[in-house]
Design a protein around this motif. Sequence first.
Motif, PDB file in Angstrom:
ATOM      1  N   ARG A 128       0.799  -1.227   0.000  1.00  0.00           N
ATOM      2  CA  ARG A 128       0.000   0.000   0.000  1.00  0.00           C
ATOM      3  C   ARG A 128       0.834   1.279   0.000  1.00  0.00           C
ATOM      4  NH1 ARG A 128      -2.986  -3.696   2.916  1.00  0.00           N
ATOM      5  NH2 ARG A 128      -5.241  -3.783   2.420  1.00  0.00           N
ATOM      6  N   ALA A 172      -6.498   3.636  -7.098  1.00  0.00           N
ATOM      7  CA  ALA A 172      -6.083   3.062  -5.813  1.00  0.00           C
ATOM      8  C   ALA A 172      -5.384   4.085  -4.920  1.00  0.00           C
ATOM      9  CB  ALA A 172      -5.160   1.863  -6.040  1.00  0.00           C
ATOM     10  N   SER A 207      -5.704   0.327  -1.406  1.00  0.00           N
ATOM     11  CA  SER A 207      -5.595  -1.125  -1.496  1.00  0.00           C
ATOM     12  C   SER A 207      -4.397  -1.441  -2.381  1.00  0.00           C
ATOM     13  CB  SER A 207      -6.867  -1.739  -2.078  1.00  0.00           C
ATOM     14  OG  SER A 207      -7.109  -1.231  -3.377  1.00  0.00           O
ATOM     15  N   ASP A 209      -2.014  -2.605  -5.333  1.00  0.00           N
ATOM     16  CA  ASP A 209      -2.165  -2.660  -6.784  1.00  0.00           C
ATOM     17  C   ASP A 209      -0.930  -3.345  -7.331  1.00  0.00           C
ATOM     18  OD1 ASP A 209      -2.371  -2.330  -9.506  1.00  0.00           O
ATOM     19  OD2 ASP A 209      -3.013  -0.253  -9.412  1.00  0.00           O
ATOM     20  N   ASP A 524     -10.954  -6.773  -9.996  1.00  0.00           N
ATOM     21  CA  ASP A 524     -10.347  -6.050  -8.886  1.00  0.00           C
ATOM     22  C   ASP A 524      -9.487  -6.977  -8.024  1.00  0.00           C
ATOM     23  OD1 ASP A 524     -11.529  -3.723  -9.730  1.00  0.00           O
ATOM     24  OD2 ASP A 524     -13.171  -3.781  -8.276  1.00  0.00           O
ATOM     25  N   THR A 528      -5.466  -6.638  -7.155  1.00  0.00           N
ATOM     26  CA  THR A 528      -5.101  -6.157  -5.817  1.00  0.00           C
ATOM     27  C   THR A 528      -4.641  -7.230  -4.840  1.00  0.00           C
ATOM     28  OG1 THR A 528      -7.376  -6.353  -4.991  1.00  0.00           O
ATOM     29  CG2 THR A 528      -6.766  -4.277  -6.051  1.00  0.00           C
TER      30      THR A 528
END
Length: 589
Positions: A128, A172, A207, A209, A524, A528
């Motif tokens: 993150r 994100a 979140s 990526d 998603d 992620t």
Amino acid sequence: MPLRAHSGRKGCGPGHEARFKRLFLAGGCALGLLTAGSLHAQTPQPRKEGQLISPSLLAAHRGGTLRLVAAASGGTLDPHINYSGKYINLFAVVYDGLTTFKKVPGPDGNTVVADLAETLPAPQDGGRTYVFTLRPDIHFSNGRTVTTADVAASMRRIFRVGSPTAGSFYSAIVGADLCLKEPATCTLSGGVVEDPAHRTITFHLSSPDTEFLQKLAFTHAVIVPADTPDHDIGNTPIPSTGPYAIASYDPNKSLVLNRNPAFREWSAEAQPDGYPDTITYSFGIPDEAAVTAVENGQYDWMEGSIPMDRLGELGSRYTAQTHVMPHAAMYFLPMNVNLPPFNVQKARQAVNYALNRKAMVIFYGGPGIARPLCGMLPSSLPGATDFCFYTKGASPSAPAPRWSAPDLEKARQLVRESGTAGQKVTLITANTSVDMAMGTWVRDMLQSLGYQATLRPLSSSVAFNYMQNTSNKVQIALKDWSADYPSPSNFLDDLLGCENFHPNSDSSINIPGFCDKRIQALMDRAKTDVSLTPQQSEALWREADKLVMEQAPIAPLIEKDTVLLTSPRLGNFFYTTVNQLFFSQVWVQ
């Protein structure tokens, strides 16, 4: 505009009654000469990090003018907005981001390396947080030093100007959700934190990526001066950091790049110094005339697909100037799921069943450079499509392993069941030779299904933006698409992600207006979930691909290689998998 019929080449029997047959056979004979094996490209050895060009080599080939040509210009000069391959590949020698893709030929060109950042940061906080340190003493072409303030302002500007990938690539970042809702007041507060004293920029993501470094390497995240206006700058050049700077632009005539006097090479892998002194891009030369001009050396490279009727001569007489190169790319038909007749699923499925993908292969140039495509993911990508719902004898419940033939009987049955027969349909295409040939065939196919179909070709400089804007009420269109970087997300999430549908905007790359929460959740997670193995991520993308094709908001046609024609004087042919012909590294003297 009528489509010119082509007579057969030597060895092709004439006398066919149908225009389609004449075109089909002309393309087929031409491609008997043009195959991937009949062409070649010399691959230069890339320089390693810190390795300098030898003075003698640099002196021998540095200088001159690289001459590019296109049928039309590519729109705005704003790198945060323009989404045309015509300019994005050119912008690669003009602008820089914190990261970039390695400027080397071959598969290693998919590797992300540090550009304006000193090194690639290791992700922190479970993926993150990323902390970048800006390289010192890098200057824009106007002489100003690049600072952390420029980086922070550039990231905000992506949202303020409505960049086409603001949602799919950068949502994100902490605060991006507010920026997407209220672009004019975007601050990314807490998401992008600068520390000028230590030259650091910290990105905080809401979140993880898994592709964040690749997305920062894309053109829409290049760094521009902090005082760049927060609107589309149109025809006005923005100061840049690369080896070239835009000197002048007339969308009706030409674009000129000169050497950036402030440039110094900080990384040969990220942004090598250039060979040509000047790069000119001339507009308004039709593709047929452009082929002849490049063959004869009046221009050094032409943008766009080679017209089908010229491929035979390239494969027989100009093999040293013609290069068939791999690139994750496709042609497809986006269908508007919010307008009749394609707001009905069976109508969209009918188009998929009716498509003769073999014909589309021929129109592009033949099996040496194109292959039928049944799903959203070309074969060179991880998780590539391994099924075919819409082919003779197959269905979503019983897919075939590959496409074999159209099923017109099934397609007509679905049109009847959909209740859409007899409705008016307008197909939008670009006015290039290849797009017009494909578009004419698709129009005729739609008519054979029972629609009142017409073809509306538009200039290639405006067609893509027109297709995206819901105000234009586009029902169906023909479009080509290529990867921004090699990932399934570039095709599935970019083209069909909920966050990429923006009504009444020219930056709405989800042309069908498609949004499915279940499919979006799969995509998603693939983007992620850092705990997934590559194989698990690929499985998620493949599942999303199947669910998309069941609903059929898009009809894939073909996956295609890139055919590049260069002049006899162009040397050091330098092709990267991301930016294709890399203009700064070719020789013109």
